[in-house]
Design a protein around this motif. Sequence first.
Motif, PDB file in Angstrom:
ATOM      1  N   VAL A 296     -20.989 -19.976   5.432  1.00  0.00           N
ATOM      2  CA  VAL A 296     -20.294 -19.541   6.647  1.00  0.00           C
ATOM      3  C   VAL A 296     -21.366 -19.201   7.675  1.00  0.00           C
ATOM      4  CG1 VAL A 296     -18.251 -18.669   5.432  1.00  0.00           C
ATOM      5  CG2 VAL A 296     -20.213 -17.148   5.800  1.00  0.00           C
TER       6      VAL A 296
ATOM      7  N   ALA B 239      -8.550 -17.720  11.376  1.00  0.00           N
ATOM      8  CA  ALA B 239      -9.862 -18.349  11.204  1.00  0.00           C
ATOM      9  C   ALA B 239     -10.785 -17.473  10.371  1.00  0.00           C
ATOM     10  CB  ALA B 239     -10.492 -18.629  12.567  1.00  0.00           C
ATOM     11  N   ALA B 240     -10.680 -16.157  10.547  1.00  0.00           N
ATOM     12  CA  ALA B 240     -11.498 -15.247   9.741  1.00  0.00           C
ATOM     13  C   ALA B 240     -11.074 -15.324   8.282  1.00  0.00           C
ATOM     14  CB  ALA B 240     -11.373 -13.824  10.266  1.00  0.00           C
TER      15      ALA B 240
ATOM     16  N   ALA C  56     -12.565 -18.411   6.802  1.00  0.00           N
ATOM     17  CA  ALA C  56     -14.007 -18.281   6.566  1.00  0.00           C
ATOM     18  C   ALA C  56     -14.274 -17.465   5.308  1.00  0.00           C
ATOM     19  CB  ALA C  56     -14.678 -17.634   7.775  1.00  0.00           C
TER      20      ALA C  56
ATOM     21  N   THR D 276     -13.716 -19.628   2.342  1.00  0.00           N
ATOM     22  CA  THR D 276     -14.850 -20.536   2.153  1.00  0.00           C
ATOM     23  C   THR D 276     -15.982 -19.838   1.416  1.00  0.00           C
ATOM     24  OG1 THR D 276     -14.300 -21.803   4.152  1.00  0.00           O
ATOM     25  CG2 THR D 276     -16.567 -21.952   3.353  1.00  0.00           C
TER      26      THR D 276
ATOM     27  N   GLU E 232     -12.726 -18.958  16.667  1.00  0.00           N
ATOM     28  CA  GLU E 232     -13.641 -19.609  15.735  1.00  0.00           C
ATOM     29  C   GLU E 232     -14.687 -18.587  15.315  1.00  0.00           C
ATOM     30  OE1 GLU E 232     -16.962 -23.228  15.633  1.00  0.00           O
ATOM     31  OE2 GLU E 232     -15.481 -23.116  17.247  1.00  0.00           O
ATOM     32  N   VAL E 233     -14.921 -18.466  14.020  1.00  0.00           N
ATOM     33  CA  VAL E 233     -15.903 -17.508  13.533  1.00  0.00           C
ATOM     34  C   VAL E 233     -17.303 -17.990  13.913  1.00  0.00           C
ATOM     35  CG1 VAL E 233     -16.915 -16.433  11.482  1.00  0.00           C
ATOM     36  CG2 VAL E 233     -14.438 -16.734  11.633  1.00  0.00           C
TER      37      VAL E 233
END
Length: 244
Positions: free
Chosen positions: A44, A79-80, A83, A86, A162-163
Amino acid sequence: MDEVEVVVAHSERATLRVGDVFLKVDGDQARIDVEVEAMSLAPVPTPEILWCKPPVLAIAALAGTTLGRLGGPSTGSPAAGAAIRTLHDAPLPSWQGRAGRSVVALAAELDVECELLVRNGVLPADLVTRNRQVAEAALRPWTPAFTHGDLQIAHVFVRDDEVTGIIDWSEAGRGDALYDLGTFTLGHEEHLDDVIAGYGTGIDLEVIHAWWSLRSLLAVRWLVEHGFDPFAPGCEVDVLRSRM
């Protein structure tokens, strides 16, 4: 000339900002080593490491803004959540992190802390007892994941949903994925659905609630002793009260 801003400081470590550079000062070499290694492995976005000369780690400022802070306003972000998923799905690091403490050790630490909170009059006995009951759900077997270990909402930066980066990796390592999610949503229950929307399956809400109670119980006395205020609106004591 850029001014020196003290971002956070206590007896264990301090973070300073000078222009677009953050200087992290930590007397524990192991924490610095973990931070550098974790950022190199994490799949990330993380800050650029400018240089490292222990006890100081210099990193570049991130684009975007944080999603919020404990006790303050916050913004939901699928989005967080994505992430974080991920990160949790990534190959495991070789070391245990803060979120990887054994259930036995964590339960013993929690019991000692609860006793001290009541004995020293920091919190009412009924508040401590109720949250100790809620916290029990977190004390169960878990599958190790690559965890951040201190995934406060203020440590995640975004721009246009978006992170752009996640900071403060000194507690990273193998651990319980739901510890990260509980930390990230602590005090911001209203955004839990947004996090779940991005994260996907595998979230046990009872365990998330348990981590809110457990983390808050363990933090209150430390925060008071280091000059922070867990009694401020929306902070740890309010989190504990919300479980009553």
